[in-house]
Design a protein around this motif. Structure first.
Motif, short mmCIF file in Angstrom:
data_model
loop_
_atom_site.label_atom_id
_atom_site.label_comp_id
_atom_site.label_asym_id
_atom_site.label_seq_id
_atom_site.Cartn_x
_atom_site.Cartn_y
_atom_site.Cartn_z
N ASP A 132 2.89 -37.37 10.42
CA ASP A 132 3.36 -38.02 9.21
C ASP A 132 4.73 -38.62 9.50
O ASP A 132 5.50 -38.04 10.27
N GLU A 156 -2.31 -45.94 -0.42
CA GLU A 156 -3.33 -46.97 -0.66
C GLU A 156 -2.72 -48.37 -0.79
O GLU A 156 -2.76 -49.00 -1.82
N SER A 159 -9.56 -45.44 -0.45
CA SER A 159 -10.43 -45.20 -1.60
C SER A 159 -11.23 -46.43 -1.95
O SER A 159 -12.30 -46.32 -2.55
#
Ligand SMILES: CCCCCCCCCCCCC[C@H](O)CC(=O)SCCNC(=O)CCNC(=O)[C@H](O)C(C)(C)COP(=O)(O)OP(=O)(O)OC[C@H]1O[C@@H](n2cnc3c(N)ncnc32)[C@H](O)[C@@H]1OP(=O)(O)O
Ligand SMILES: NC(=O)c1ccc[n+]([C@@H]2O[C@H](COP(=O)([O-])OP(=O)(O)OC[C@H]3O[C@@H](n4cnc5c(N)ncnc54)[C@H](O)[C@@H]3O)[C@@H](O)[C@H]2O)c1
Length: 291
Positions: free
Chosen positions: A33, A93, A120
Motif C-alpha cells: 500500500d 475507484e 466495482s
C-alpha cells in the motif's frame, strides 16, 4: 496447483480481505500500500477477521499463524510485484489512478504475470489499454467482506485471452471461491443490480419515507437480505459508493445520479464504518442508529 505467488496492490478494506482470502487458500501473498498506516491497519484487520473464524470454530490458532505467515506486507511496489505470477489491484475507484497503477505494475512485474483489477464498475478494457499486455489483464471483482463472500466476478476485457481467464478461474476455485464470467460493460452484473437497489433505498431515506433503522429492517426481514441497504452502504464505504454512482451515471445517464444526501455525507468525510460515521455512528462497543 495454479498461480501461487500473488501480489495485492492496495491494502484497504478490500485489499486486506483479498490478501487474507488468498493466504487462507494457501497462496503466498505480498501486500503493498502507498500508505504505511493503511498497511498496518490491514494487518490488524486481518488478525481481527481471522479471530472471528477461530471464535466460529472453523480455524485454530495454528492455522491463523500459517495464514499470517503467508502474507508479507511490503513497503515498495517493486518488492511486491517483482516475482508475482498474479497481481491484484485494489486501489480507490478512480480510472485515472488505476491506469497509473497498471502502467507502473506493467513495467515492474514479470512479463508473463497476469494483472487483475478489483474495480466495482470501471472499464477493464480502458485499464488494460494502459499496459503492454492487454491479453493478460482482466477484472477480478471480489465482494465485501472478501474472506466470507463466496463469489469472484471475472470480467473479460476486449483483449483478455482465454488462457488468462482460465488461470484466474483456477486460482479462484483453488481458494474456495465460485466464479462467474461477464462482459466488460459498466457495472458488470453485480454492481449494476446492487446500484439500482441501494440507490432507491438511499432516495427513500432522503425523502423521509422511513428512518434508516426501519428501511434496513424492512429489507432484511421483508426481503430476507442478509443486511439492510444502509448498513451495507456504510460497510462498502460511502466514498466508494459515490465513485461508483458517478461512474454508472457516466455510462447509463441520470437513473444512477447520486442523491444529494450521499454527496453531502462524503463531502463531510462521513464514509461509513471506515470513518466511524455514515448512515449510522459506530463505536467500539456497538453501533447506534442516526435517525
Ligand atoms: C447514489 C449512491 C448510492 C447508490 C449508488 C452506488 C451504489 C454502489 C454499489 C456498489 C458498490 C461497490 C460494490 C462492490 O464492488 C461489491 C460488493 O462488495 S457488494 C457488497 C457484497 N456484500 C454483501 O452484500 C454483504 C451482505 N452481508 C452479509 O453477508 C453478512 O451481513 C456478513 C457481512 C457476512 C455478516 O454476517 P452476519 O450474519 O450479518 O453477521 P455475523 O457477524 O454473525 O457474521 C456471520 C458469519 O460471518 C463471519 N464473518 C462476518 N464478517 C467477517 C469477517 N470480516 N471476517 C471473518 N468472518 C466474518 C462471522 O464470524 C460469522 O461466522 P459464523 O459464526 O456464522 O460461522
Ligand atoms: N468497498 C467495497 O465494498 C468494495 C467491494 C468490491 C470492490 N471494491 C473496489 O475495490 C477497490 C478498493 O476499494 P476499497 O473499498 O478497498 O478502498 P479503500 O479506500 O478501503 O482502500 C484503498 C487503498 O488503496 C491505497 N492506495 C491508494 N493509492 C494507491 C497507490 N497508488 N498504490 C498503492 N495503494 C494505494 C490506499 O492507501 C488505501 O489503503 C475499488 O476499486 C472499489 O470499487 C470495493
Amino acid at each position: 496447483m495454479g498461480l501461487t505467488k500473488i501480489a495485492v496492490i492496495g491494502a484497504g478494506l478490500m485489499g486486506s480481505g483479498i490478501a487474507q482470502s488468498l493466504a487462507m487458500g494457501g497462496k503466498r501473498v505480498k501486500l503493498y500500500d502507498s500508505s504505511k498506516q493503511s498497511l498496518k491497519r490491514a494487518e490488524d484487520s486481518i488478525e481481527k477477521s481471522l479471530q472471528r473464524f477461530v471464535k466460529a470454530g472453523t480455524m485454530n490458532e495454528e492455522a491463523v499463524f500459517t495464514v499470517m505467515e503467508h502474507i508479507h506486507p511490503v513497503h515498495d511496489v517493486w518488492e511486491a510485484v517483482k516475482d508475482a505470477e498474479l497481481v491484484i489491484e485494489a486501489v480507490p475507484e478512480s480510472l485515472s489512478l488505476k491506469k497509473l497503477v497498471f502502467e507502473e505494475i506493467d513495467r515492474l512485474a514479470p512479463e508473463e504475470a497476469i494483472l487483475a483489477t478489483n474495480t466495482s464498475e470501471l472499464s477493464v478494457t480502458a485499464i488494460a489499454a494502459a499496459t503492454s499486455r492487454p491479453d493478460k489483464v482482466l477484472g477480478m471483482h471480489w465482494f465485501n467482506p472478501a474472506p466470507v463472500m463466496r463469489l469472484i466476478e471475472i470480467v473479460q476485457g476486449e483483449d483478455t485471452s482465454p488462457e488468462t481467464i482460465k488461470a484466474v478461474e483456477e486460482v479462484s476455485q483453488e481458494i474456495g471461491k465460485e466464479t462467474v464470467l461477464v462482459k466488460d460493460r459498466q457495472g458488470f452484473v453485480t454492481t449494476r443490480a446492487l446500484t439500482a437497489h441501494l440507490l432507491e433505498c438511499i432516495r427513500m431515506h432522503e425523502e423521509g419515507v422511513a428512518n434508516a433503522k426501519d428501511i434496513d429492517k424492512a429489507i432484511r426481514l421483508g426481503l430476507n437480505y442478509p443486511m439492510g441497504p444502509l448498513e451495507l452502504a456504510d460497510l462498502i464505504g460511502l466514498d466508494t459508493m459515490l465513485f461508483v454512482s458517478e461512474g454508472m451515471t457516466a455510462a447509463y445517464g441520470d437513473r444512477f445520479l447520486p442523491p444529494q444526501s450521499l454527496r453531502k455525507m462524503v463531502e463531510a468525510g462521513h464514509f461509513g464504518r471506515k470513518t466511524g460515521k455514515g448512515f449510522y455512528t459506530y463505536t467500539v462497543q456497538r453501533e447506534t442508529s442516526k435517525q
